[in-house]
Design a protein around this motif. Structure first.
Motif, PDB file in Angstrom:
ATOM      1  N   SER A 143      -4.458   3.957  11.104  1.00 26.30           N
ATOM      2  CA  SER A 143      -5.223   3.636  12.314  1.00 26.30           C
ATOM      3  C   SER A 143      -4.921   2.237  12.822  1.00 26.30           C
ATOM      4  O   SER A 143      -5.259   1.912  13.958  1.00 26.30           O
ATOM      5  N   ASN A 144      -4.263   1.407  12.010  1.00 25.88           N
ATOM      6  CA  ASN A 144      -3.917   0.063  12.468  1.00 25.88           C
ATOM      7  C   ASN A 144      -2.431  -0.068  12.820  1.00 25.88           C
ATOM      8  O   ASN A 144      -1.889  -1.157  12.852  1.00 25.88           O
ATOM      9  N   GLY A 145      -1.773   1.077  13.084  1.00 24.06           N
ATOM     10  CA  GLY A 145      -0.448   1.058  13.685  1.00 24.06           C
ATOM     11  C   GLY A 145       0.756   1.166  12.785  1.00 24.06           C
ATOM     12  O   GLY A 145       1.880   1.096  13.267  1.00 24.06           O
ATOM     13  N   SER A 182      -9.900   7.705   4.293  1.00 18.22           N
ATOM     14  CA  SER A 182     -10.374   6.345   4.556  1.00 18.22           C
ATOM     15  C   SER A 182      -9.946   5.415   3.425  1.00 18.22           C
ATOM     16  O   SER A 182     -10.095   5.741   2.250  1.00 18.22           O
ATOM     17  N   ILE A 183      -9.436   4.246   3.804  1.00 16.80           N
ATOM     18  CA  ILE A 183      -9.044   3.216   2.850  1.00 16.80           C
ATOM     19  C   ILE A 183     -10.000   2.045   3.062  1.00 16.80           C
ATOM     20  O   ILE A 183     -10.185   1.589   4.179  1.00 16.80           O
ATOM     21  N   GLU A 184     -10.617   1.590   1.967  1.00 15.99           N
ATOM     22  CA  GLU A 184     -11.589   0.507   2.052  1.00 15.99           C
ATOM     23  C   GLU A 184     -10.974  -0.815   1.610  1.00 15.99           C
ATOM     24  O   GLU A 184     -10.044  -0.840   0.806  1.00 15.99           O
ATOM     25  N   SER A 185     -11.507  -1.887   2.134  1.00 14.60           N
ATOM     26  CA  SER A 185     -11.125  -3.238   1.735  1.00 14.60           C
ATOM     27  C   SER A 185     -12.302  -3.817   0.971  1.00 14.60           C
ATOM     28  O   SER A 185     -13.341  -4.109   1.552  1.00 14.60           O
ATOM     29  N   LYS A 186     -12.141  -3.946  -0.361  1.00 15.10           N
ATOM     30  CA  LYS A 186     -13.234  -4.406  -1.224  1.00 15.10           C
ATOM     31  C   LYS A 186     -12.803  -5.623  -2.022  1.00 15.10           C
ATOM     32  O   LYS A 186     -11.630  -5.771  -2.347  1.00 15.10           O
ATOM     33  N   ALA A 192     -10.491  -2.389   6.579  1.00 15.46           N
ATOM     34  CA  ALA A 192     -10.417  -0.984   6.213  1.00 15.46           C
ATOM     35  C   ALA A 192      -9.672  -0.237   7.322  1.00 15.46           C
ATOM     36  O   ALA A 192      -9.595  -0.712   8.462  1.00 15.46           O
ATOM     37  N   PHE A 193      -9.134   0.932   6.983  1.00 12.77           N
ATOM     38  CA  PHE A 193      -8.407   1.729   7.970  1.00 12.77           C
ATOM     39  C   PHE A 193      -8.370   3.176   7.491  1.00 12.77           C
ATOM     40  O   PHE A 193      -8.819   3.488   6.394  1.00 12.77           O
ATOM     41  N   PHE A 200       0.869  -1.179   0.000  1.00 15.19           N
ATOM     42  CA  PHE A 200       0.000   0.000   0.000  1.00 15.19           C
ATOM     43  C   PHE A 200       0.901   1.222   0.000  1.00 15.19           C
ATOM     44  O   PHE A 200       1.748   1.368   0.880  1.00 15.19           O
ATOM     45  N   THR A 201       0.726   2.097  -0.991  1.00 23.91           N
ATOM     46  CA  THR A 201       1.619   3.240  -1.172  1.00 23.91           C
ATOM     47  C   THR A 201       0.914   4.546  -0.845  1.00 23.91           C
ATOM     48  O   THR A 201      -0.240   4.748  -1.212  1.00 23.91           O
ATOM     49  N   VAL A 202       1.643   5.434  -0.160  1.00 18.74           N
ATOM     50  CA  VAL A 202       1.165   6.785   0.146  1.00 18.74           C
ATOM     51  C   VAL A 202       2.125   7.770  -0.511  1.00 18.74           C
ATOM     52  O   VAL A 202       3.339   7.691  -0.311  1.00 18.74           O
ATOM     53  N   GLU A 203       1.565   8.676  -1.310  1.00 17.80           N
ATOM     54  CA  GLU A 203       2.346   9.726  -1.959  1.00 17.80           C
ATOM     55  C   GLU A 203       1.734  11.064  -1.585  1.00 17.80           C
ATOM     56  O   GLU A 203       0.516  11.169  -1.418  1.00 17.80           O
ATOM     57  N   SER A 204       2.580  12.077  -1.456  1.00 15.96           N
ATOM     58  CA  SER A 204       2.059  13.405  -1.145  1.00 15.96           C
ATOM     59  C   SER A 204       2.770  14.455  -1.988  1.00 15.96           C
ATOM     60  O   SER A 204       3.895  14.266  -2.431  1.00 15.96           O
TER      61      SER A 204
END
Length: 149
Positions: free
Chosen positions: A51-53, A86-90, A70-71, A37-41
């Motif tokens: 939220s899950n550490g 918010s990130i969803e798990s689908k 989700a988190f 899972f990638t985060v770019e800014s």
């Protein structure tokens, strides 16, 4: 005494049983229960915490996240307004195909394992791309929108 024919049949039966037990939970085996899972800014160098550490000190960064839950992700950087997403798990297309394969082959136990492990899911959006706003700009924009009739 056991004849060679019966022994050969027994070996074939055990081999077939072993193969059939390995078929359930196809997505758990082929896709796994975690994903990058990638985060770019923009600008880069922001701190990201989930939220899950999980956390990183400077974007862009990539985590190995569980597909199951989700988190939320909080992005912060000095001088910029903090943002939470918010990130969803689908269920994904690949996960749906694995589920269909489990059902068609008769692996209902495997389908249950895949569903509860999260192997059928993908995290969305991924990558998370965030544009940070200067801290003062967010406050003045909110004040301006409230001041207009």
């Amino acid at each position: 005494m056991i004849s060679k024919r019966h022994a050969r049949f027994a070996v074939q039966a055990l081999t077939l049983a072993g193969l059939s037990l390995s078929l359930p939970a196809c997505a758990t085996i082929t896709r796994g229960t975690t994903q990058p899972f990638t985060v770019e800014s923009s600008p880069p160098g922001a701190r990201a915490s989930t939220s899950n550490g999980f956390q990183c000190e400077a974007t862009p960064c990539t985590f190995r996240m569980p597909r199951k839950d989700a988190f939320t992700v909080t992005i912060s950087r000095d001088g910029y307004a903090e943002q939470t997403h918010s990130i969803e798990s689908k269920m994904s297309g690949g996960g749906g195909a694995a589920l269909a394969g489990n059902v068609l082959v008769g692996g209902l136990i495997g389908a249950g394992v895949d569903a509860t492990s999260g192997a059928l899911n993908d995290l969305t959006p991924n990558p998370l791309i965030v544009t940070l706003e200067p801290a003062g700009a967010a406050k003045s924009a909110a004040a301006a929108s409230q001041a207009q009739p």
